[in-house]
Design a protein around this motif. Structure first.
Motif, mmCIF file in Angstrom:
data_model
loop_
_atom_site.group_PDB
_atom_site.id
_atom_site.type_symbol
_atom_site.label_atom_id
_atom_site.label_comp_id
_atom_site.label_asym_id
_atom_site.label_seq_id
_atom_site.Cartn_x
_atom_site.Cartn_y
_atom_site.Cartn_z
ATOM 1 N N ILE A 88 0.843 -1.193 0.000
ATOM 2 C CA ILE A 88 0.000 0.000 0.000
ATOM 3 C C ILE A 88 0.879 1.244 0.000
ATOM 4 O O ILE A 88 1.867 1.318 0.733
ATOM 5 N N SER A 89 0.529 2.224 -0.831
ATOM 6 C CA SER A 89 1.205 3.520 -0.829
ATOM 7 C C SER A 89 0.469 4.455 0.136
ATOM 8 O O SER A 89 -0.729 4.285 0.382
ATOM 9 N N THR A 90 1.199 5.447 0.662
ATOM 10 C CA THR A 90 0.642 6.264 1.744
ATOM 11 C C THR A 90 0.911 7.746 1.521
ATOM 12 O O THR A 90 2.018 8.133 1.151
ATOM 13 N N VAL A 91 -0.129 8.547 1.757
ATOM 14 C CA VAL A 91 -0.001 9.998 1.829
ATOM 15 C C VAL A 91 -0.068 10.383 3.309
ATOM 16 O O VAL A 91 -1.028 10.003 3.995
ATOM 17 N N TYR A 92 0.945 11.098 3.791
ATOM 18 C CA TYR A 92 0.976 11.510 5.195
ATOM 19 C C TYR A 92 0.636 12.997 5.302
ATOM 20 O O TYR A 92 1.287 13.837 4.668
ATOM 21 N N LEU A 93 -0.375 13.314 6.087
ATOM 22 C CA LEU A 93 -0.798 14.682 6.314
ATOM 23 C C LEU A 93 -0.587 15.045 7.789
ATOM 24 O O LEU A 93 -0.774 14.203 8.672
ATOM 25 N N GLN A 94 -0.216 16.293 8.028
ATOM 26 C CA GLN A 94 -0.105 16.820 9.395
ATOM 27 C C GLN A 94 -1.247 17.800 9.600
ATOM 28 O O GLN A 94 -1.291 18.852 8.968
ATOM 29 N N LEU A 95 -2.185 17.453 10.467
ATOM 30 C CA LEU A 95 -3.362 18.292 10.690
ATOM 31 C C LEU A 95 -3.024 19.478 11.582
ATOM 32 O O LEU A 95 -2.220 19.377 12.518
ATOM 33 N N ASN A 96 -3.651 20.603 11.275
ATOM 34 C CA ASN A 96 -3.598 21.761 12.153
ATOM 35 C C ASN A 96 -4.168 21.367 13.520
ATOM 36 O O ASN A 96 -5.109 20.575 13.609
ATOM 37 N N GLU A 97 -3.595 21.912 14.587
ATOM 38 C CA GLU A 97 -4.026 21.554 15.937
ATOM 39 C C GLU A 97 -5.517 21.804 16.144
ATOM 40 O O GLU A 97 -6.195 21.064 16.869
ATOM 41 N N GLN A 98 -6.064 22.819 15.491
ATOM 42 C CA GLN A 98 -7.468 23.167 15.692
ATOM 43 C C GLN A 98 -8.404 22.456 14.723
ATOM 44 O O GLN A 98 -9.618 22.608 14.800
ATOM 45 N N CYS A 99 -7.848 21.658 13.813
ATOM 46 C CA CYS A 99 -8.668 20.979 12.812
ATOM 47 C C CYS A 99 -9.411 19.797 13.442
ATOM 48 O O CYS A 99 -8.861 19.076 14.281
ATOM 49 N N ASP A 100 -10.635 19.582 13.014
ATOM 50 C CA ASP A 100 -11.410 18.424 13.446
ATOM 51 C C ASP A 100 -11.040 17.253 12.546
ATOM 52 O O ASP A 100 -11.333 17.257 11.348
ATOM 53 N N ALA A 101 -10.380 16.253 13.111
ATOM 54 C CA ALA A 101 -9.922 15.120 12.310
ATOM 55 C C ALA A 101 -11.075 14.366 11.651
ATOM 56 O O ALA A 101 -10.865 13.663 10.659
ATOM 57 N N HIS A 102 -12.267 14.510 12.200
ATOM 58 C CA HIS A 102 -13.437 13.852 11.606
ATOM 59 C C HIS A 102 -14.017 14.651 10.444
ATOM 60 O O HIS A 102 -14.921 14.162 9.758
ATOM 61 N N ASN A 103 -13.504 15.848 10.213
ATOM 62 C CA ASN A 103 -14.128 16.734 9.218
ATOM 63 C C ASN A 103 -13.044 17.630 8.607
ATOM 64 O O ASN A 103 -12.996 18.828 8.830
ATOM 65 N N VAL A 104 -12.164 17.014 7.798
ATOM 66 C CA VAL A 104 -11.013 17.704 7.220
ATOM 67 C C VAL A 104 -11.333 18.096 5.786
ATOM 68 O O VAL A 104 -11.674 17.245 4.967
ATOM 69 N N GLU A 105 -11.186 19.394 5.484
ATOM 70 C CA GLU A 105 -11.496 19.858 4.126
ATOM 71 C C GLU A 105 -10.287 19.682 3.205
ATOM 72 O O GLU A 105 -9.200 20.190 3.483
ATOM 73 N N VAL A 106 -10.496 18.963 2.106
ATOM 74 C CA VAL A 106 -9.497 18.800 1.049
ATOM 75 C C VAL A 106 -10.021 19.519 -0.189
ATOM 76 O O VAL A 106 -11.072 19.171 -0.720
ATOM 77 N N LYS A 107 -9.290 20.529 -0.642
ATOM 78 C CA LYS A 107 -9.746 21.315 -1.791
ATOM 79 C C LYS A 107 -9.530 20.596 -3.115
ATOM 80 O O LYS A 107 -10.380 20.642 -4.011
ATOM 81 N N SER A 108 -8.369 19.955 -3.260
ATOM 82 C CA SER A 108 -8.095 19.300 -4.533
ATOM 83 C C SER A 108 -7.046 18.214 -4.334
ATOM 84 O O SER A 108 -6.292 18.219 -3.362
ATOM 85 N N VAL A 109 -7.019 17.282 -5.277
ATOM 86 C CA VAL A 109 -6.053 16.189 -5.283
ATOM 87 C C VAL A 109 -5.421 16.130 -6.667
ATOM 88 O O VAL A 109 -6.115 16.224 -7.679
ATOM 89 N N LYS A 110 -4.099 15.993 -6.692
ATOM 90 C CA LYS A 110 -3.390 15.875 -7.961
ATOM 91 C C LYS A 110 -2.936 14.427 -8.133
ATOM 92 O O LYS A 110 -2.285 13.855 -7.269
ATOM 93 N N PHE A 111 -3.336 13.829 -9.275
ATOM 94 C CA PHE A 111 -2.945 12.460 -9.571
ATOM 95 C C PHE A 111 -1.782 12.444 -10.554
ATOM 96 O O PHE A 111 -1.565 13.388 -11.313
ATOM 97 N N GLY A 112 -1.045 11.359 -10.551
ATOM 98 C CA GLY A 112 0.021 11.146 -11.522
ATOM 99 C C GLY A 112 -0.061 9.730 -12.038
ATOM 100 O O GLY A 112 -0.833 8.892 -11.540
ATOM 101 N N CYS A 113 0.720 9.413 -13.060
ATOM 102 C CA CYS A 113 0.679 8.074 -13.627
ATOM 103 C C CYS A 113 1.997 7.762 -14.321
ATOM 104 O O CYS A 113 2.753 8.658 -14.701
ATOM 105 N N VAL A 114 2.278 6.478 -14.455
ATOM 106 C CA VAL A 114 3.425 5.994 -15.216
ATOM 107 C C VAL A 114 2.890 4.970 -16.218
ATOM 108 O O VAL A 114 2.620 3.815 -15.860
#
Length: 573
Positions: free
Chosen positions: A63-89
């Motif tokens: 499994i590949s993994t994306v590691y995010l560091q949440l802001n201290e005040q962020c609700d881990a149950h409700n994290v806003e992601v604006k966009s995701v960039k995909f790549g390919c080979v």
């Protein structure tokens, strides 16, 4: 007639089942996540909800993994992601990334408001499935201090207990709470203020209830009385510096350390002690391979003395870049039979190029005759080729697989250098070669963007069993050089944030350095106690050479590279 039709249909079906075969294979397209853009913490807080820490591509089948560091005040149950960039080979296909990326499907939404309180599994699909997970961590800052306490407070965030250490004779019915932070600022509610808590009787444990987003937590506060007001909590002897840590009485007039060589009588006062409440720390310049006695003091009380012994000061082999030899038209940065440094020259030989070689252009004042010259090229064989960065590294070039290199990095080192110092000059061109579909995580790299030179040093405890595998999972590295980078798979690329890196430092040069310049790279350690097993030093004329991206105009000269062991200010550049 009906029977005839049936018989014909049956025959056609049998013919199809037995004779018709689909020999057209589906394309093999490796899919990956390259970047994630954060939304805000909340409607009331425009700060980013998270920062992207790293992206780790799993080895084949993992499994590949994306590691995010949440802001201290962020609700881990409700994290806003604006966009995701995909790549390919892409493999065995004429499809381009522009054709492929819009067609990638995900097993769950990756934008909007996501629950990242647990690792979020996601499958990327197009012809094949690729398993990923989004892992978010959130570092909370907790503080609880009492006037006159000894040392620092122990805060157990799992058991929700707080232990404060006080001297004998403390009136536990009249404590003064100086600081109380048991959750993110602005969103943590307390059932008692620190002023109200100061009026309680701490001869027995007291409790504080915090509420964060309607979830309540009960903290238990204990006070422990200590017989002594000072302790030497840490003494770490490296080669030419000793790191000291102590705990004392908060607000004491005098706190610090004393030291002496073993066998001598006079104690020396340590200067420049850093005091933070009841904790204090300092460093002492020392001689290599020497025993010292050290102790902490607070006012008139001293801790028992502790004996520590400093280490040796090994240097890099051929750090002056004087030793070179040529065999079968391949230039090596060492004398035959004494390998230490490696280059990509064995791979570039098939295209008639030498990426790294000794030249008579030396730094001012040098007593030597040569420096290392690293030059990036586009290496072509029979009309096919790839970009190759000029490079120099501790380790060895293992073999060439097609147009890809397989390298083993690292050399044995059990001491702790505080910095890497060397002389350099360099040229950086505009990127004119992008010879791979892979891209560095979080980087939009295009033709015409500036290339960069880079030098870095890493200290770690790597083993060939864990870090020495090629893209197929075979152990190809060795005990002397335990880290394998197989340029066929970015999953094998070095990650300076991996768990076994205990010290790291780097310098990136994004402009030409026309004159010889001495550079010092401090090594910042995340682990003060664990001794390293290896050192990894990498110099490259093109920062994204592993991805076959860079400028054929980029060059880097290196001379007189050495390890420092004295104290070096981490802010040194």
């Amino acid at each position: 007639m009906k029977y005839f039709i049936y018989s014909c249909m049956t025959a056609v079906a049998l013919l199809a089942g037995s004779c018709i075969k689909n020999d057209i294979p589906y394309p093999v397209i490796e899919l990956k996540i390259e970047d994630m853009e954060s939304g805000s913490v909340s409607q009331d807080n425009p700060a980013p909800a998270f920062t992207l820490q790293s992206i780790e591509l799993g080895k084949q089948g993992e499994i590949s993994t994306v590691y995010l560091q949440l802001n201290e005040q962020c609700d881990a149950h409700n994290v806003e992601v604006k966009s995701v960039k995909f790549g390919c080979v892409p493999h065995n296909t004429t499809l381009t990334p522009e054709d492929i990326i819009p067609k990638i499907q995900t097993s769950c939404p990756l934008t909007g408001h996501l629950d990242l309180s647990q690792p979020l599994p996601v499958t990327l699909t197009l012809y094949q499935d690729y398993e990923w997970q989004i892992v978010a961590t959130q570092q909370m800052s907790y503080q609880f201090t009492v006037a006159g306490q000894i040392g620092g407070t122990t805060i157990d965030t799992d058991k929700h207990t707080i232990t404060v250490y006080m001297p004998q004779g403390t009136d536990l019915k009249h404590l003064t709470i100086k600081e109380m932070k048991l959750g993110p600022d602005g969103i943590t509610e307390y059932d008692v203020t620190k002023e109200e808590l100061s009026q309680r009787d701490f001869t027995s444990p007291q409790q504080v209830v915090t509420t964060i987003r309607e979830k309540s937590t009960t903290w238990t506060i204990n006070v422990t009385i200590l017989e002594h007001t000072v302790n030497l909590t840490g003494a770490y002897a490296w080669s030419k510096v000793i790191w000291l840590y102590g705990s004392g009485l908060d607000g004491a007039q005098k706190m610090g350390f004393r030291y002496r060589k073993s066998g001598t009588e006079a104690w020396t006062e340590v200067k420049d002690v850093k005091v933070e409440g009841g904790k204090f720390s300092a460093h002492v310049a020392a001689e290599a391979e020497t025993s010292y006695e050290v102790k902490a003091y607070c006012n008139d009380e001293e801790s028992p003395a502790k004996t520590v012994t400093t280490g040796t000061t090994p240097q890099l082999v051929n750090g002056g870049m004087e030793d070179w030899y040529t065999k079968n038209d391949v230039v090596y940065p060492f004398l035959e039979g004494n390998p230490y440094w490696g280059t990509g020259n064995p791979g570039a030989k098939i295209g008639g190029k030498t990426l790294t070689q000794g030249v008579s252009d030396i730094r001012p004042g040098s007593s030597g005759r040569q420096s290392a010259w690293l030059k990036s090229y586009h290496v072509t064989v029979l009309g096919l080729g790839k970009f190759a960065a000029g490079n120099l590294f501790t380790g060895e070039y293992l073999r060439t697989a097609g147009t890809n290199g397989i390298i083993a990095f690292g050399r044995p080192m059990t001491q702790r250098p505080t910095a890497l110092r060397f002389w350099m000059k360099g040229k950086v061109g505009k990127i004119d070669r992008i010879d791979s579909q892979n891209r560095p995580a979080g980087q939009d790299v295009a033709i015409g963007d500036p290339d960069m030179n880079k030098v870095y040093i890493a200290m770690g405890t790597w083993t060939k069993e864990e870090y020495g595998r090629d893209k197929d999972g075979n152990v190809v590295a060795n005990d002397n050089s335990p880290i394998c980078v197989d340029t066929r798979s970015v999953a094998t690329f070095f990650n300076p944030k991996s768990k076994d890196v205990i010290g790291y430092g780097e310098r990136v040069f994004d402009k030409n350095v026309d004159e010889w310049t001495q550079v010092t790279i401090p090594v910042e350690y995340s682990d003060m106690e664990t001794a390293p097993t290896h050192v990894m030093i990498v110099c490259t004329a093109s920062i994204w050479g592993d991805y076959f991206i860079g400028s054929t105009q980029s060059e880097l000269w290196i001379d007189d590279m050495e390890l420092l062991y004295d104290y070096v200010d981490p802010s040194t550049k």
